[in-house]
Each structure stands twice: as structure tokens, then as C-alpha cells.
Design an enzyme around this catalytic site. Structure first.
Site, mmCIF file in Angstrom:
data_model
loop_
_atom_site.group_PDB
_atom_site.id
_atom_site.type_symbol
_atom_site.label_atom_id
_atom_site.label_comp_id
_atom_site.label_asym_id
_atom_site.label_seq_id
_atom_site.Cartn_x
_atom_site.Cartn_y
_atom_site.Cartn_z
ATOM 1 N N HIS A 154 -14.987 3.249 -1.056
ATOM 2 C CA HIS A 154 -13.975 2.223 -0.769
ATOM 3 C C HIS A 154 -12.821 2.777 0.062
ATOM 4 C CE1 HIS A 154 -15.230 -0.746 -4.226
ATOM 5 N NE2 HIS A 154 -16.066 -0.728 -3.221
ATOM 6 N N TYR A 177 0.826 -1.218 0.000
ATOM 7 C CA TYR A 177 0.000 0.000 0.000
ATOM 8 C C TYR A 177 0.863 1.273 0.000
ATOM 9 C CZ TYR A 177 -4.445 -2.364 0.116
ATOM 10 O OH TYR A 177 -5.534 -3.117 -0.245
ATOM 11 N N ASN A 190 -12.396 4.955 -6.017
ATOM 12 C CA ASN A 190 -10.951 5.165 -6.047
ATOM 13 C C ASN A 190 -10.441 5.690 -4.711
ATOM 14 O OD1 ASN A 190 -11.280 4.382 -8.632
ATOM 15 N ND2 ASN A 190 -11.064 6.426 -9.534
ATOM 16 N N GLY A 206 -15.445 4.607 -15.999
ATOM 17 C CA GLY A 206 -14.212 3.859 -15.704
ATOM 18 C C GLY A 206 -14.342 2.779 -14.653
HETATM 19 P P1 OAD Z 1 -11.590 -2.434 -12.799
HETATM 20 O O1 OAD Z 1 -10.145 -2.645 -13.052
HETATM 21 O O2 OAD Z 1 -12.406 -3.622 -12.463
HETATM 22 O O3 OAD Z 1 -12.247 -1.744 -14.076
HETATM 23 C C1 OAD Z 1 -11.646 -0.640 -14.683
HETATM 24 C C2 OAD Z 1 -12.542 -0.177 -15.812
HETATM 25 O O4 OAD Z 1 -11.997 1.012 -16.350
HETATM 26 C C3 OAD Z 1 -12.673 -1.162 -16.968
HETATM 27 O O5 OAD Z 1 -14.035 -1.330 -17.298
HETATM 28 C C4 OAD Z 1 -11.899 -0.486 -18.112
HETATM 29 O O6 OAD Z 1 -12.460 -0.763 -19.395
HETATM 30 C C5 OAD Z 1 -12.085 0.971 -17.764
HETATM 31 N N1 OAD Z 1 -11.062 1.876 -18.285
HETATM 32 C C6 OAD Z 1 -9.758 1.618 -18.566
HETATM 33 N N2 OAD Z 1 -9.134 2.735 -18.997
HETATM 34 C C7 OAD Z 1 -10.067 3.726 -18.972
HETATM 35 C C8 OAD Z 1 -10.033 5.108 -19.281
HETATM 36 N N3 OAD Z 1 -8.906 5.691 -19.699
HETATM 37 N N4 OAD Z 1 -11.172 5.820 -19.137
HETATM 38 C C9 OAD Z 1 -12.307 5.228 -18.705
HETATM 39 N N5 OAD Z 1 -12.398 3.926 -18.398
HETATM 40 C C10 OAD Z 1 -11.299 3.179 -18.517
HETATM 41 O O7 OAD Z 1 -11.682 -1.289 -11.689
HETATM 42 P P2 OAD Z 1 -12.923 -0.879 -10.783
HETATM 43 O O8 OAD Z 1 -14.198 -1.050 -11.513
HETATM 44 O O9 OAD Z 1 -12.619 0.447 -10.199
HETATM 45 O O10 OAD Z 1 -12.033 -2.593 -4.760
HETATM 46 O O11 OAD Z 1 -12.846 -1.965 -9.639
HETATM 47 C C11 OAD Z 1 -13.780 -1.937 -8.602
HETATM 48 C C12 OAD Z 1 -13.138 -2.353 -7.319
HETATM 49 O O12 OAD Z 1 -12.481 -3.607 -7.493
HETATM 50 C C13 OAD Z 1 -12.039 -1.439 -6.823
HETATM 51 O O13 OAD Z 1 -12.518 -0.321 -6.113
HETATM 52 C C14 OAD Z 1 -11.256 -2.346 -5.948
HETATM 53 C C15 OAD Z 1 -11.183 -3.562 -6.813
HETATM 54 O O14 OAD Z 1 -10.985 -4.768 -6.173
HETATM 55 C C16 OAD Z 1 -11.444 -2.686 -3.575
HETATM 56 O O15 OAD Z 1 -10.241 -2.594 -3.442
HETATM 57 C C17 OAD Z 1 -12.412 -2.889 -2.445
#
Ligand code: OAD
Length: 262
Positions: free
Chosen positions: A123, A72, A106, A200
């Protein structure tokens, strides 16, 4: 650079122009263009490179707190050296025109650094460490830039000044509940808004992935901004295949034209 069809930005902006309160749900893709890795990206995604069971659970911290704290601190160093991107800045500027609540998964605080003020951290945050034992908040120590080079460095967490317990990152780990007040506010905001943008996120992690359904359930338009198809794409009103740093500034410019702010 992908070309953005002006017609799509204009149509989404008309929806935003008609809304009084807008909720923006963000995930790690929001910060991708700031150089921060997403979680599920196929190559550089954190969960493609590291095991969440070893790093992002209370059991992992109990087993090997130096490994977890070091990881972290690496993430904190990356984030502290990053800058908000054009998407973060566009959302901050949008709040000068509309009531904007950002609900973010985030933990990087880039929304605040770009100037957004109503930000709900569902989160947690890398900048709000607390005691693993007594739960009291602890001071955030900036991470030395050199830490950004090594995710595997083992670092002992500081001790709590109240009880001596180990300080843990202020983020939500797998198996943990979301911070109650933040979650309640996120649900209320999603039920009360006139438009929702979802930017995102893969929409795979619940309960946050369910927030758009609170809006949809009340007939509120939900617009997704994501270069890839997601678990949510089939359910939203509009899915715009663009990135945060390209799409959000385009929406802001269109909105300014529509409401005559330019
Ligand atoms: P993910 O990694 O699951 O998803 C990221 C998303 O961002 C994907 O759908 C990509 O297509 C999209 N993406 C990539 N580049 C991008 C850009 N430049 N602009 C817009 N979108 C883009 O991440 P999260 O959905 O945030 O939880 O994940 C959710 C949670 O899972 C996180 O908060 C974390 C993780 O485990 C915890 O740590 C509790």
C-alpha cells in the site's frame, strides 16, 4: 495484560520451525501498540473519525489538496514520533533464524526501523512521496513534531522539481491499483512460502486480503495473530487471540528453544 497460553505459542512455533520460508502479512494492528491508530477500530480508528472519500482518493486530492496533504503530514508526524514495538523487533530477529518476507499494508516504515530488511509495501509508504502529475519520486521531508497535534491543518503540498505539479503522498488510495512490482512479489512470496503469519489486519481490503488464500491453496499453514475475530478467522488453520507485541516475541522465544538457539 492478557496471559498467553504457552501451549499455543509452542504449537505455532513448531509450525514455524518446520518452515524454511515464512511470509508475514501485516496490517495496522501491527503498529497499534506503537500508538498508531488502526483504520477500523471502533473509537480511535481513522475511518471512524475521518471520511476516506474526503482524504484518501485522487478525487479528494484534486478537490482540496491542502486538506489531504495536511492530513497525511499529520499521519507522518505521528509515525515519525512513534517507535517500533516488541512485535516489530521480534519479526526482525526472526529473520536471523528463518527466511522472512514481510508483506505490509502499513505505510509507517516501522518494520524497517525495527531492522526487517525484506519488506514489501503493497500500500505504498508515507516516506516515498511522488508527483501527482508526472509520477516522479520526490524527497521526503520529515514532519515537524507539532503537526502531530492537528489532523485538520491545511498545508500546501510542495511542487515537483521536474514539472511543478503537486507532490502527493506515496500511498495507495481507494480506487487505485497496487504498485505492480510489489504486488507481484507479494503473490509469489505467498505461493512459495512454507508458513504464513497474518498479523493485525481485519482482512477486509482486497486484493491483500486474498494473499492468505494463495498460501492455503497450496496447503501452506496460515496462522492469524489478532485480538479480535476477523473476516479471515474462519479460513485459517490457527487463530491466536493475542496482540502483535505480545504474541510475536512469545513465538520467537519458543522458536529459539525449539531450534536450540538460546
Ligand atoms: P483495520 O483497521 O481494518 O484492522 C486492524 C486490525 O488490527 C483489526 O482486525 C484489529 O482487531 C487488529 N488489532 C488491533 N490491535 C491489535 C494489536 N495490538 N495487535 C494485533 N492486531 C491488532 O486495518 P487494516 O487491516 O490494516 O488501506 O486495513 C487495511 C487497509 O484498509 C489499510 O492498509 C488501509 C485501510 O483503508 C489503504 O489506505 C489503501
Amino acid at each position: 495484560m492478557t496471559e498467553i497460553p504457552a501451549s499455543e505459542a509452542a504449537e505455532i512455533s513448531r509450525t514455524l520451525a518446520a518452515a524454511r520460508r515464512i511470509v508475514v502479512v501485516t496490517g495496522s494492528g501491527m503498529s497499534a501498540e506503537s500508538g498508531i491508530p488502526t483504520f477500523r477500530g471502533p473509537r480511535n480508528g481513522l475511518w471512524a473519525r475521518f471520511e476516506p472519500e474526503q482524504l484518501a482518493t485522487a478525487e479528494a486530492f484534486t478537490r482540496d489538496r491542502k486538506l489531504v496533504w495536511g492530513w497525511y503530514r499529520w499521519r507522518t508526524a505521528l509515525v515519525e514520533q512513534a517507535e517500533p514495538n516488541a512485535g516489530h523487533f521480534a519479526l526482525a530477529e526472526l529473520a536471523e533464524l528463518k527466511s522472512i518476507t514481510v508483506v505490509t499494508q502499513n505505510v509507517d516504515n516501522l518494520h524497517e526501523r525495527a531492522g526487517s530488511s525484506d519488506v514489501i509495501h503493497v500500500h505504498g509508504s508515507l516516506f516515498a512521496p511522488r508527483c501527482f502529475d508526472c509520477g516522479r519520486g520526490a524527497a521526503h521531508e520529515p514532519a515537524p513534531p507539532a503537526l502531530a497535534a492537528n489532523p485538520e491543518r491545511r498545508i500546501a503540498p510542495p511542487a515537483c522539481t521536474h514539472c511543478g505539479g503537486p507532490i502527493r503522498p506515496g500511498v495507495v488510495w481507494f480506487g487505485e491499483s497496487l504498485p505492480e512490482r510489489a504486488w507481484r512479489r507479494a503473490v509469489e512470496a505467498s505461493q512459495d512460502c512454507d508458513a504464513m503469519l497474518v498479523v493485525g489486519t481485519s482482512a477486509l481490503v482486497h486484493p491483500v486480503a486474498g494473499l492468505p488464500m494463495f498460501a492455503k491453496g497450496r496447503g501452506t499453514p496460515v496462522i492469524e495473530i489478532n485480538p479480535e475475530e476477523t473476516a479471515l478467522s474462519g479460513a485459517v488453520d490457527t487463530s491466536w487471540r493475542t496482540t502483535a507485541a505480545q504474541g510475536l516475541p512469545a513465538l520467537l522465544s519458543e522458536l529459539k528453544v525449539i531450534i536450540g538457539d538460546d
